[in-house]
Design a protein around this motif. Structure first.
Motif, mmCIF file in Angstrom:
data_model
loop_
_atom_site.group_PDB
_atom_site.id
_atom_site.type_symbol
_atom_site.label_atom_id
_atom_site.label_comp_id
_atom_site.label_asym_id
_atom_site.label_seq_id
_atom_site.Cartn_x
_atom_site.Cartn_y
_atom_site.Cartn_z
ATOM 1 N N ARG A 1 -7.994 -3.229 -5.275
ATOM 2 C CA ARG A 1 -7.193 -4.049 -6.202
ATOM 3 C C ARG A 1 -8.068 -4.556 -7.354
ATOM 4 O O ARG A 1 -8.031 -5.723 -7.730
ATOM 5 C CB ARG A 1 -6.534 -5.194 -5.422
ATOM 6 N N LYS B 1 -3.586 3.729 -3.255
ATOM 7 C CA LYS B 1 -2.220 3.324 -2.932
ATOM 8 C C LYS B 1 -1.918 1.902 -3.397
ATOM 9 O O LYS B 1 -0.807 1.427 -3.283
ATOM 10 C CB LYS B 1 -2.017 3.434 -1.416
ATOM 11 N N LYS B 2 -2.937 1.236 -3.906
ATOM 12 C CA LYS B 2 -2.733 -0.116 -4.451
ATOM 13 C C LYS B 2 -2.771 0.000 -5.977
ATOM 14 O O LYS B 2 -1.811 0.407 -6.599
ATOM 15 C CB LYS B 2 -3.799 -1.074 -3.912
ATOM 16 N N THR C 1 -15.090 -6.944 -1.288
ATOM 17 C CA THR C 1 -13.707 -6.476 -1.410
ATOM 18 C C THR C 1 -13.010 -7.239 -2.538
ATOM 19 O O THR C 1 -12.942 -8.471 -2.513
ATOM 20 C CB THR C 1 -12.963 -6.706 -0.072
ATOM 21 N N PHE D 1 -11.479 -5.738 5.356
ATOM 22 C CA PHE D 1 -10.095 -5.570 5.755
ATOM 23 C C PHE D 1 -10.067 -4.766 7.051
ATOM 24 O O PHE D 1 -11.091 -4.272 7.514
ATOM 25 C CB PHE D 1 -9.229 -4.969 4.649
ATOM 26 N N ASN E 1 -8.343 -9.052 0.494
ATOM 27 C CA ASN E 1 -7.058 -8.986 1.191
ATOM 28 C C ASN E 1 -7.053 -9.910 2.411
ATOM 29 O O ASN E 1 -6.101 -10.662 2.631
ATOM 30 C CB ASN E 1 -6.799 -7.525 1.600
ATOM 31 N N THR F 1 -9.091 -1.784 8.264
ATOM 32 C CA THR F 1 -9.594 -0.417 8.429
ATOM 33 C C THR F 1 -11.089 -0.333 8.106
ATOM 34 O O THR F 1 -11.806 0.483 8.692
ATOM 35 C CB THR F 1 -8.847 0.580 7.512
ATOM 36 N N THR F 2 -11.541 -1.174 7.170
ATOM 37 C CA THR F 2 -12.966 -1.163 6.801
ATOM 38 C C THR F 2 -13.794 -1.644 7.990
ATOM 39 O O THR F 2 -14.804 -1.043 8.366
ATOM 40 C CB THR F 2 -13.216 -2.072 5.577
ATOM 41 N N SER G 1 -8.663 2.631 -2.115
ATOM 42 C CA SER G 1 -7.362 3.158 -1.708
ATOM 43 C C SER G 1 -6.512 3.139 -2.976
ATOM 44 O O SER G 1 -6.170 2.075 -3.484
ATOM 45 C CB SER G 1 -6.735 2.264 -0.639
ATOM 46 N N GLU H 1 -13.733 5.389 3.663
ATOM 47 C CA GLU H 1 -14.536 4.497 4.518
ATOM 48 C C GLU H 1 -15.154 5.278 5.672
ATOM 49 O O GLU H 1 -16.322 5.092 6.013
ATOM 50 C CB GLU H 1 -13.640 3.386 5.106
ATOM 51 N N SER I 1 0.819 -1.206 0.000
ATOM 52 C CA SER I 1 0.000 0.000 0.000
ATOM 53 C C SER I 1 0.858 1.264 0.000
ATOM 54 O O SER I 1 1.524 1.568 1.001
ATOM 55 C CB SER I 1 -0.903 0.001 1.240
ATOM 56 N N GLN J 1 -6.739 8.865 1.569
ATOM 57 C CA GLN J 1 -6.487 7.434 1.369
ATOM 58 C C GLN J 1 -7.767 6.662 1.628
ATOM 59 O O GLN J 1 -8.788 7.237 1.984
ATOM 60 C CB GLN J 1 -5.307 6.932 2.195
ATOM 61 N N GLY J 2 -7.692 5.324 1.438
ATOM 62 C CA GLY J 2 -8.909 4.514 1.469
ATOM 63 C C GLY J 2 -9.729 4.681 2.735
ATOM 64 O O GLY J 2 -10.955 4.795 2.696
ATOM 65 N N ARG J 3 -9.053 4.695 3.885
ATOM 66 C CA ARG J 3 -9.809 4.728 5.145
ATOM 67 C C ARG J 3 -10.564 6.040 5.339
ATOM 68 O O ARG J 3 -11.540 6.080 6.083
ATOM 69 C CB ARG J 3 -8.896 4.407 6.323
HETATM 70 C C1 LIG Z 1 -8.949 -4.152 1.051
HETATM 71 C C2 LIG Z 1 -8.518 -2.858 1.670
HETATM 72 N N1 LIG Z 1 -9.439 -1.922 1.966
HETATM 73 C C3 LIG Z 1 -9.094 -0.740 2.492
HETATM 74 C C4 LIG Z 1 -7.782 -0.423 2.773
HETATM 75 C C5 LIG Z 1 -7.461 0.924 3.410
HETATM 76 O O1 LIG Z 1 -6.749 1.750 2.554
HETATM 77 P P1 LIG Z 1 -5.722 2.882 3.110
HETATM 78 O O2 LIG Z 1 -4.561 2.157 3.697
HETATM 79 O O3 LIG Z 1 -5.367 3.679 1.879
HETATM 80 O O4 LIG Z 1 -6.433 3.700 4.115
HETATM 81 C C6 LIG Z 1 -6.791 -1.364 2.494
HETATM 82 C C7 LIG Z 1 -5.382 -1.060 2.811
HETATM 83 O O5 LIG Z 1 -4.548 -1.906 2.953
HETATM 84 C C8 LIG Z 1 -7.162 -2.614 1.921
HETATM 85 O O6 LIG Z 1 -6.269 -3.552 1.615
#
Ligand SMILES: Cc1ncc(COP(=O)(O)O)c(C=O)c1O
Length: 452
Positions: free
Chosen positions: A217, A256-257, A181, A123, A185, A125-126, A254, A103, A51, A98-100
Motif C-alpha cells: 500500500r 492486489k492492493k 510494511t 502481516f 496492515n 502471510t509475511t 502484493s 515472500e 486484496s 501474488q505477494g506471498r
Molecule cells: C501487508 C501485506 N503484506 C503481504 C500481503 C500478502 O499478499 P497476497 O495476499 O497477495 O499474497 C498482504 C495481503 O493482505 C498484506 O496486507
C-alpha cells in the motif's frame, strides 16, 4: 467544494443479493462461524479484504485485450518493467502471482533457522513465510500503535531504538534484512513517515543489513506523508513514493492492493546476486521471469494500475472514504483504531464486546454478529489470526472493515455505519465462540467455531 466524490463513473454493474436474517443464521452456522467459508453470493457488502477485490478501469480492461501472451519476452512484461523501474528505481523486477509468492521466494533465500526478521508489524502471510523458513519474525511497532485511541499521525512507524537494541543483541549475522510494511496492515492500516524510513535506512547502513519494504500500500502511505508530514505537502505522491523506494534495497509487493489488480505480485531488488538466485527459484516454482505465474493480461493490467494509483484525485477519495466511515462510527460511540487507516477501518472489538474474555474471541464474535445482523462480511485481526500454539496473544482484538478499491459508494458505507451503530446498541447480546478445529498456521482461513 467540500464534498469529495468518487472520481469515476460506473460502467459495469454487478447485482448484490439481499438475504434474510433467517438465511444468514443458517449460512454462518454452516460455515463454522468463519466468514472465509461463506459463499460470496450470500454476502451483501464484502469488507473481508481490500486484496484483489478492486474494480479495474476502462484502460486496464483495454490493456487486457492488447496484452502479449508470449511465454518468453512478452511485450506486456517489458511495459510493466518500464513502469516499475521509473516508479521505484529498482533495477530488478520479478513478477509473481501474488505477494506471498514473493515472500516465499525471498525468505527461502535469506531466511532459515536461527535467523531473525524485524518488521514494524508483519502481516499474516509475511510472518508465516518467515517462520516457515525457520526464522523468527519480530514486530517492533512504536508504542503509540498499541493504543487505539492515540491519534499519532504515523502509528505505522517502526521503533528505531528497539531495532538498534535487537541488532546489537542478536548480531547482524542472524538478521538477513530489516522489513517495514507500508502502510502497516497489522497496526490498523497506519502509515510510516519518511523520517522513520530514513531512520531505518541509517541504522541498516550502520549495521550493514539490507532494508526491504513490504510495499503493498505504498501509494496510500505516500498520500498520508503528503497530508501529514511537515515539508511534504507540495510534493506529488509519485515523488514521495520514489523517495520511499529509494531508501530501500528491495521490496515485496502484493499488486492486489495498490497495483489495482485482481491478481499479481512483485519482488523487486537492486542486488544482482540475490536477483539471480530469486530468478532461479521463480522459474522453478512460479514461471519464467517474464511472466512469473501470471498471464500477459495480468502484467498489462498491473502496468496501468501502478500508474493510476498515484493519481491525487483517486488517493484523496480513497483515504477520505475510510475517514468518512471512521468519523460516523466515532459519532455513534463505536471505538475504532484512530485515526482511520488508509484501506480499512478497524473496530476495537475488545471495547465493543467488553463482556467477552479473549478466550471467547471477541473479534470473531463481532464478525459473526455483523454478518448475522446485516450481511456484512469483515475480518478478525486478533487472537484468531495471530494467536495459536506457542504464540503470544496479539496486543489488540480488532475487526477490520477493508474497503475494496473503486467498488462501493457512499450509500453502501452509510448502510455499514447504520448496521454497526445498531449492533453497538445491542452489543451485550453478542455471544462468545470456542475454537473446535484449526491448523497451526494461518488458522483464520480455515478455523471452525461453535457458539457459547
Ligand atoms: C501487508 C501485506 N503484506 C503481504 C500481503 C500478502 O499478499 P497476497 O495476499 O497477495 O499474497 C498482504 C495481503 O493482505 C498484506 O496486507
Amino acid at each position: 467544494m467540500k464534498t469529495i466524490i468518487e472520481p469515476f463513473r460506473i460502467k459495469v454493474v454487478e447485482p448484490i443479493r439481499l438475504t434474510t436474517r433467517e438465511e444468514r443464521e443458517e449460512i454462518i452456522r454452516r460455515a463454522g462461524f468463519n466468514p472465509f467459508k461463506i459463499h460470496s453470493d450470500d454476502v451483501l457488502i464484502d469488507l473481508l479484504t481490500d486484496s484483489g477485490t478492486g474494480a479495474m478501469s476502462a484502460l486496464q480492461w483495454a490493456g487486457v485485450m492488447r496484452a502479449d501472451e508470449s511465454y518468453a519476452g512478452s511485450a506486456s512484461f517489458y511495459r510493466l518493467q518500464e513502469v516499475l523501474r521509473e516508479l521505484t528505481g529498482f533495477e530488478h523486477i520479478l513478477p509473481t502471482h501474488q505477494g506471498r509468492a514473493s515472500e516465499r521466494i525471498l525468505f527461502e533465500l535469506i531466511g532459515g533457522p536461527d535467523k531473525v526478521v524485524p518488521n514494524n508489524a508483519h502481516f499474516d502471510t509475511t510472518r508465516a513465510n518467515a517462520e516457515h523458513s525457520g526464522a523468527r519474525a519480530v514486530d517492533l511497532p512504536v508504542s503509540e500503535a498499541l493504543d487505539p485511541r492515540n491519534r499519532h499521525p504515523f502509528k505505522g512507524n517502526l521503533d528505531l531504538k528497539r531495532l538498534e537494541s535487537l541488532l546489537g543483541e542478536v548480531g547482524v549475522a542472524r538478521v538477513p534484512l530489516v522489513m517495514c510494511t507500508v502502510t502497516s496492515n497489522a497496526s490498523g492500516g497506519q502509515p510510516v513517515s519518511l523520517e522513520n524510513l530514513r531512520g531505518i535506512r541509517e541504522i541498516c547502513d550502520r549495521f550493514g543489513v539490507p532494508f526491504f519494504l513490504d510495499a503493498c500500500r505504498f501509494a496510500e502511505n505516500a498520500w498520508f506523508i503528503k497530508q501529514r508530514e511537515p515539508g511534504q505537502s507540495d510534493r506529488s505522491p509519485r515523488e514521495i513514493a520514489r523517495e520511499m523506494f529509494d531508501l530501500a534495497d528491495g521490496a515485496t509487493i502484493s499488486a492486489k492492493k495498490d497495483g489495482l489488480v485482481n491478481i499479481g505480485g512483485l519482488l523487486l531488488m537492486r542486488d544482482e546476486d540475490l536477483f539471480r538466485r530469486a530468478s532461479d527459484l521463480l522459474i522453478l516454482t512460479e514461471g519464467y521471469v517474464t511472466y512469473g505465474g501470471l498471464a500477459g493480461r495480468d502484467l498489462e493490467a498491473m502496468a496501468q494500475g501502478f500508474q493510476e494509483v498515484l493519481d491525487e484525485q483517486y488517493l484523496r477519495y480513497r483515504v477520505r472514504s475510510a475517514e468518512y466511515v471512521g468519523e460516523k462510527l466515532l459519532q455513534a460511540g463505536v471505538q475504532i483504531v484512530e485515526p482511520p487507516g488508509g484501506h480499512a477501518i478497524y473496530l476495537d472489538a475488545g471495547a465493543f464486546c467488553q463482556h467477552l474474555p479473549r478466550e471467547e474471541f471477541p473479534g470473531q464474535a463481532l464478525v459473526v454478529a455483523l454478518y448475522r445482523h446485516a450481511g456484512i462480511r469483515a475480518c478478525e485481526i486478533g487472537s484468531v489470526m495471530f494467536g495459536g500454539k506457542d504464540r503470544p496473544p496479539p496486543a489488540l482484538e480488532l475487526v477490520r472493515l477493508a474497503m475494496p478499491r473503486r467498488v462501493y459508494t457512499q450509500s453502501h458505507m452509510d448502510y455499514v455505519v447504520e448496521a454497526i451503530g445498531e449492533l453497538h446498541q445491542r452489543r451485550a447480546e453478542i455471544r462468545g465462540l470456542r475454537l473446535v478445529e484449526a491448523p497451526d498456521t494461518l488458522r483464520h482461513f480455515s478455523a471452525r467455531f461453535e457458539e457459547n
